[in-house]
Design a protein around this motif. Structure first.
Motif, short mmCIF file in Angstrom:
data_model
loop_
_atom_site.label_atom_id
_atom_site.label_comp_id
_atom_site.label_asym_id
_atom_site.label_seq_id
_atom_site.Cartn_x
_atom_site.Cartn_y
_atom_site.Cartn_z
N UNK A 92 -4.64 1.79 -24.43
CA UNK A 92 -4.17 2.78 -23.43
C UNK A 92 -5.34 3.31 -22.61
N UNK A 93 -5.05 3.70 -21.39
CA UNK A 93 -6.06 4.39 -20.59
C UNK A 93 -6.33 5.79 -21.13
N UNK A 94 -5.28 6.41 -21.70
CA UNK A 94 -5.40 7.75 -22.29
C UNK A 94 -4.26 7.96 -23.26
N UNK A 95 -4.44 8.89 -24.19
CA UNK A 95 -3.44 9.20 -25.21
C UNK A 95 -3.13 10.69 -25.13
N UNK A 96 -1.84 11.01 -25.23
CA UNK A 96 -1.40 12.41 -25.30
C UNK A 96 -0.73 12.63 -26.64
N UNK A 97 -1.23 13.56 -27.43
CA UNK A 97 -0.66 13.88 -28.74
C UNK A 97 0.09 15.20 -28.62
N UNK A 98 1.41 15.12 -28.79
CA UNK A 98 2.26 16.29 -28.58
C UNK A 98 2.50 17.10 -29.85
N UNK A 99 2.34 16.48 -31.02
CA UNK A 99 2.59 17.17 -32.29
C UNK A 99 1.44 16.89 -33.25
N UNK A 100 1.20 17.85 -34.15
CA UNK A 100 -0.05 17.83 -34.92
C UNK A 100 0.11 17.41 -36.38
N UNK A 101 1.19 16.70 -36.71
CA UNK A 101 1.43 16.28 -38.08
C UNK A 101 0.56 15.09 -38.49
#
Length: 395
Positions: A92-101
């Motif tokens: 991926x060009x970038x990663x977005x993490x929406x939840x912290x589990x």
């Protein structure tokens, strides 16, 4: 750097119904329109059939376990090695993490190993929720973990300046605001339905409908809706209270207040009709980071009654475009409902002002902000230094 391929890591995604899934669904749709391919990394839905990539969207699913207090949702189990294999094949060009589990932690660790830019979203006050599930003694430990997690991403996105200031005061770093949007095509006053109003016991404009939409649970301060109904049904008999949603407190609330109309979960155009066919929207939560439902109600032409927190604090002014009570002042919250019930002219003026505010918040513009944050991270691989720290003890 222009984005071609983005991975979004989340414990929840449509068709699940909650604020995080709602936000991500809209972001992904808008990213598609702009030509960005998206990979969703998430726990598999119950009895889900294998999915193939289409229209620039692919799903990387993992095993999961029910979230305590939220059995309808799952937290993803660790999957670092699978993610490393996947992202080495298609980086991926970038990663977005929406939840912290655990799944989010695996993604953060894998992105660190591969030097992939990563940003995170602070969507839920999990540390505050703990006190509503007899886990208040864990609140400080949960907050410490959340701080540790987010400070190891290149940026953390929050929906309001209030949340930004709160997290800064708690030593979170690199906090940026990414607003929320609303689908004005779906949610608008033209969805008002006389037949639905009559079904809900409001055959004419002399009877008002107070609406709540959301999870029927203690962490949403849901008991205040019942208290308001109990206080107002005597002084204002021409009022109906309607609750859209489900949750662990639904049965208890209906038993305690049989005249409360709990109609279950509604989605799409049916949900939009419930909004537009009501008059006053109640948002009693003290824990939400934002509250997408507030925006949906504003776009539907309702007058908002809320505490001076989250979306209402960010978007509305008391007495002008909404009625906002001081935090923990239940009495003022109920008095604001009563004021709107007895002052129709003022109610219409306040609702119209809130509607105008919602006009400025399209998902297209919000996704533009989101893309800029991802692009900025993708150009910062050599910074910040905290994103380079070792994960060997936590992988």
């Amino acid at each position: 750097m222009l984005l071609n391929h983005v991975s979004i890591v989340t414990e929840t995604y449509p068709p699940e119904v909650n604020g995080v899934a709602h936000t991500l669904g809209h972001l992904v749709n808008e990213l598609h329109k702009s030509g960005v391919s998206v990979q969703i990394v998430r726990p598999a839905h119950r009895k889900e059939k294998p999915l193939s990539a289409q229209y620039g969207l692919s799903h990387f699913t993992t095993k999961g376990l029910p979230i305590p207090g939220y059995p309808e949702l799952k937290f993803g189990l660790p999957a670092k090695h699978r993610l490393l294999t996947c992202w080495r094949k298609q980086r991926p060009d970038a990663i977005y993490i929406a939840t912290e589990g655990p799944l989010g932690w695996s993604a953060l660790s894998a992105s660190n190993t591969l030097d992939i830019p990563v940003i995170s979203g602070f969507h839920t006050n999990f540390h505050a929720y703990s006190r509503y599930y007899n886990l208040g003694w864990l609140e400080k430990a949960i907050l410490a973990y959340l701080r540790f997690f987010h400070n190891r991403t290149q940026a953390t996105l929050v929906p309001t300046s209030e949340q930004q200031h709160t997290l800064h005061a708690q030593n979170f770093q690199n906090i940026h605001i990414m607003r929320r949007g609303v689908d004005k095509h779906l949610f608008n006053p033209n969805r008002r339905c006389d037949a639905l109003r009559q079904q809900l016991g409001a055959p004419d404009d002399n009877t008002s409908i107070c609406l709540y939409v959301g999870r029927i649970a203690n962490e949403k301060n849901i008991g205040l809706v019942g208290d308001a109904f109990s206080c107002l049904k005597k002084s204002t008999p021409a009022v109906r209270f309607v609750m859209v949603g489900d949750g662990p407190q639904r049965g208890k609330l209906q038993e305690q207040y049989p005249q409360l109309q709990c109609v279950g979960v509604k989605q799409g155009e049916e949900l939009a009709r419930y909004y537009a066919s009501s008059d006053i929207f109640l948002f009693p939560s003290l824990t939400d980071t934002f509250g997408n439902v507030v925006l949906e109600a504003m776009a539907s032409g309702l007058a908002i009654v809320s505490f001076n927190l989250a979306a209402a604090r960010e978007l509305l002014k008391h007495g002008e475009s909404g009625m906002l009570a001081d935090k923990d002042s239940n009495k003022a919250f109920i008095q604001n409902i009563e004021y709107l019930l007895h002052n129709l002219k003022q109610r219409k003026r306040i609702a119209a002002a809130g509607y105008r505010v919602s006009d400025k918040l399209s998902w297209t513009s919000i996704t533009g902000e989101f893309t800029q944050h991802l692009e900025r991270a993708a150009g910062q691989l050599e910074e910040p230094t905290h994103a380079k720290q070792s994960f060997k003890h936590f992988s």
